[in-house]
Structure formats: structure tokens, C-alpha cells
Design an enzyme around this catalytic site. Sequence first.
Site, PDB file in Angstrom:
ATOM      1  N   THR A 195       4.220   2.630   5.852  1.00 42.97           N
ATOM      2  CA  THR A 195       2.815   2.208   5.809  1.00 42.97           C
ATOM      3  C   THR A 195       2.023   3.098   6.746  1.00 42.97           C
ATOM      4  O   THR A 195       2.515   3.450   7.829  1.00 42.97           O
ATOM      5  CB  THR A 195       2.608   0.731   6.210  1.00 42.97           C
ATOM      6  N   GLY A 232       0.845  -1.207   0.000  1.00 45.09           N
ATOM      7  CA  GLY A 232       0.000   0.000   0.000  1.00 45.09           C
ATOM      8  C   GLY A 232       0.875   1.251   0.000  1.00 45.09           C
ATOM      9  O   GLY A 232       1.868   1.309   0.717  1.00 45.09           O
ATOM     10  N   ARG A 254      -5.398  -1.923   8.967  1.00 45.41           N
ATOM     11  CA  ARG A 254      -5.276  -3.373   8.773  1.00 45.41           C
ATOM     12  C   ARG A 254      -5.596  -4.090  10.080  1.00 45.41           C
ATOM     13  O   ARG A 254      -6.681  -3.899  10.599  1.00 45.41           O
ATOM     14  CB  ARG A 254      -3.875  -3.687   8.232  1.00 45.41           C
ATOM     15  N   ASP A 306       2.368  -0.523  11.695  1.00 45.60           N
ATOM     16  CA  ASP A 306       2.271  -1.850  12.321  1.00 45.60           C
ATOM     17  C   ASP A 306       3.506  -2.726  12.078  1.00 45.60           C
ATOM     18  O   ASP A 306       3.394  -3.942  11.991  1.00 45.60           O
ATOM     19  CB  ASP A 306       1.014  -2.576  11.800  1.00 45.60           C
ATOM     20  N   ARG A 365       1.055  -5.096  -5.203  1.00 48.34           N
ATOM     21  CA  ARG A 365       1.243  -6.288  -4.365  1.00 48.34           C
ATOM     22  C   ARG A 365       1.455  -7.433  -5.350  1.00 48.34           C
ATOM     23  O   ARG A 365       0.622  -7.648  -6.223  1.00 48.34           O
ATOM     24  CB  ARG A 365       0.030  -6.511  -3.470  1.00 48.34           C
ATOM     25  N   ASP A 411      -0.252   2.234   8.509  1.00 52.69           N
ATOM     26  CA  ASP A 411      -0.751   1.455   9.645  1.00 52.69           C
ATOM     27  C   ASP A 411       0.167   1.520  10.876  1.00 52.69           C
ATOM     28  O   ASP A 411      -0.265   1.199  11.981  1.00 52.69           O
ATOM     29  CB  ASP A 411      -0.925  -0.011   9.246  1.00 52.69           C
ATOM     30  N   ASP A 450       5.580  -4.830   6.056  1.00 51.49           N
ATOM     31  CA  ASP A 450       6.213  -6.119   6.386  1.00 51.49           C
ATOM     32  C   ASP A 450       6.156  -7.124   5.232  1.00 51.49           C
ATOM     33  O   ASP A 450       7.070  -7.938   5.068  1.00 51.49           O
ATOM     34  CB  ASP A 450       5.667  -6.703   7.697  1.00 51.49           C
TER      35      ASP A 450
HETATM   36  O1  F6P Z   1      -1.593  -1.294   4.682  1.00 48.15           O
HETATM   37  C1  F6P Z   1      -2.177  -0.101   4.307  1.00 48.15           C
HETATM   38  C2  F6P Z   1      -3.638  -0.280   4.066  1.00 48.15           C
HETATM   39  O2  F6P Z   1      -4.162   0.963   3.654  1.00 48.15           O
HETATM   40  C3  F6P Z   1      -4.437  -0.842   5.238  1.00 48.15           C
HETATM   41  O3  F6P Z   1      -4.715   0.137   6.207  1.00 48.15           O
HETATM   42  C4  F6P Z   1      -5.650  -1.396   4.528  1.00 48.15           C
HETATM   43  O4  F6P Z   1      -6.196  -2.458   5.251  1.00 48.15           O
HETATM   44  C5  F6P Z   1      -5.085  -1.871   3.230  1.00 48.15           C
HETATM   45  O5  F6P Z   1      -3.870  -1.207   3.020  1.00 48.15           O
HETATM   46  C6  F6P Z   1      -5.983  -1.624   2.037  1.00 48.15           C
HETATM   47  O6  F6P Z   1      -5.392  -2.195   0.924  1.00 48.15           O
HETATM   48  P1  F6P Z   1      -5.829  -2.000  -0.595  1.00 48.15           P
HETATM   49  O7  F6P Z   1      -4.964  -0.919  -1.166  1.00 48.15           O
HETATM   50  O8  F6P Z   1      -5.520  -3.313  -1.218  1.00 48.15           O
HETATM   51  O9  F6P Z   1      -7.276  -1.630  -0.603  1.00 48.15           O
END
Ligand code: F6P
Length: 328
Positions: free
Chosen positions: A129, A15, A175, A133, A76, A131, A107
Site C-alpha cells: 500500500t 488500493g 488514508r 500504514d 474492495r 500509505d 490491512d
Molecule cells: O490505501 C491507499 C489509498 O490510495 C489511500 O491513500 C486513499 O485514502 C485511498 O486508497 C483511496 O481509495 P480509492 O481507490 O477508493 O479512491
Amino acid sequence: MANAVNRIGVLTSGGDAPGMNAAVRAVTRTALGRGIECVGIRRGWNGLIGSDFIMLDGASVSHILSKGGTMLYTARSDEFLSEAGRKKAVATCRLLGLDAIVAIGGDGTFRGALELSRLGVPVAGIPATIDNDIGCTNYTIGFDTACNTAIECIDKLRDTMQSHERCSVVEVMGRHAGFLALYVGIAVGATAVLIPEVDLDFQRDVVAPIQRARLSGSTHFMIVVAEGSGKATDIGRQIRDELGIDPRVTILGHIQRGGAPTARDRETASRMGYAAVNALAEGRFNQIIGTRDGRLKEIPIEEALEMTKHLQMDRYEVLEALQNRVRV
Ligand code: F6P
């Protein structure tokens, strides 16, 4: 002393997070300043597999410091999860003459980087990120900007909630972690904050705080829900069923990932990018550049991926302590 690397690649993966561009700029300019060539790998690990790259010079990273998103694009990558995919990535490194890769992301990105290092390509990791996290670092690039974006949105919601004397249920990202929700909840003076680190007890965590707020004179209520603790729509429905009030539900969503990075994210990303290149140039391979007590620290990637970080629950206590305006 001669550099341990002559040409490096830099990529962003997972992300996106505000401040990634500042990190790319810092990596590029630090490398060039040390006489190291820098290649931008586009679209994360997919780009390394598919040889999707641009040469970076000082000018190609001009005017990106203040921009959200990532000029290198991100993705990803499912293919990188397979050995065949990773071998293709190694082949690209050989073909482009890349002595090392700087991977900017979360991570998942670092797990990919570890696998690459095991195949003989040195890496450096920069945590980014929204998050926050990642176990090995107190801070991840993008968190501060995301907090500020969420706060700005919730402040606006509060204006209309207060005018209509309503209850608002706001879902924020994060997340599986509650960092974003809890920091934001404290900063907006939320009535209640639901985070995955605390098992939900609806009576204790939602009904009681709303009742306490009402008894102390409040006629509007702000419930912040971390996405990892459940759906805001479900919480809204339960509030309607159990308290007989008609809440409005808002899911902040990807807006939290955009926008110009804050001072903290620009400054941290710049320092991390600088440190990552210096580590590679000086032969300290396979390190994550984390923060500990406000200072940067190199953590061996294998060790870094084993580390866990817990939300400081004293923050939760602060939130509770500040909710009550009178003793009830
Ligand atoms: O890891 C960052 C994040 O924005 C999280 O907070 C969320 O759960 C996820 O990515 C959303 O991912 P995507 O871009 O696949 O919708």
C-alpha cells in the site's frame, strides 16, 4: 523435502500500489521453480468468490516487473465481508484445488486473509500500500514510488510557486496516516506539513511556519497536507482568511498510485514474493512477510493484525529544524 502445497492462488486486493506486479511475478516464478502450480485470482476477493482466475506460467508474468498497477486487477469486496461470501470463496479454492492463497494488499486484505485461514484455507500475506500504514512491517510495497511521484509533482509546483511568489497547499494521500506526507515534506523542504498524528493548531502549524519562512527571506511557501489531517481546500481558505495571501490548492490524488515502481519497490516486492511462497511450501502457514530492520520477517497473521506502527516523530523535528534558514 516435499512441498506442503501443490497449487496456490495469488491475488491483489484493496488500493493498487506500484510493485504489486513485481510481487505477482515473484510469487509465480518462485512457485513454478519449486514445482508448485500458480493460479492468478483476478479482482481480489471478489474474484475468489466468483471463480475469476487465470493460470499463470512463467511467460504470463513476463514484462510486468517494471509496470505500475496490477495485472490481476484489484477491488474492495463487500461480499467477502459476509460469511456467505467467504464460504463461496472457500468453495472456489476447493473447486480449483488451491492449497493456499497469497494475498497482496493492505490491512483490509489481511483481515480477509485471516478469515479465510479460519475457514481452513492457508494464506500468506504481502504488504502493499502506498500509505505504509501496516503495523507489522516497517515497509509496504509502493510507498517509495508514491513518495517519488509526489516529490516530482511538488518540485514542479515549486517552480511556478517560486516564480509567482505564491503559497501552495498540496494534499497527498495516506488514508489515516502521515507517512507519505511527512517523508515527502522533508524531501521537498516544505514550509509546513500537516499530519493526522498531530492535532492541528492552525496558528502553530501553519501561520507560524509561514511567518518564520517569510522572516528568513522566503517569498513562496509550500504546505503539504496529509489527506487524513483535513482538506487542503479548507486549509487554503483559512490561509487566505487569516494571512491575507492567495494560495493555490493542488490535490495530487490517484496519480500517486501509478507509475513504474522504483528500485526499492521492485526489489522488496521480489523478495517478499519469494519469501511468501517459500513459507507456504515449507508449511509455515498464515504468515505476513514484513520487513524489520531491513530484513524480511514472517509474522503470524493474527499477531500481525494486532500490531500498530507509529510515525517516528523525530522526522517531524527534522522537518522543523531544516525550515529555518536564519534564527528567528
Ligand atoms: O490505501 C491507499 C489509498 O490510495 C489511500 O491513500 C486513499 O485514502 C485511498 O486508497 C483511496 O481509495 P480509492 O481507490 O477508493 O479512491
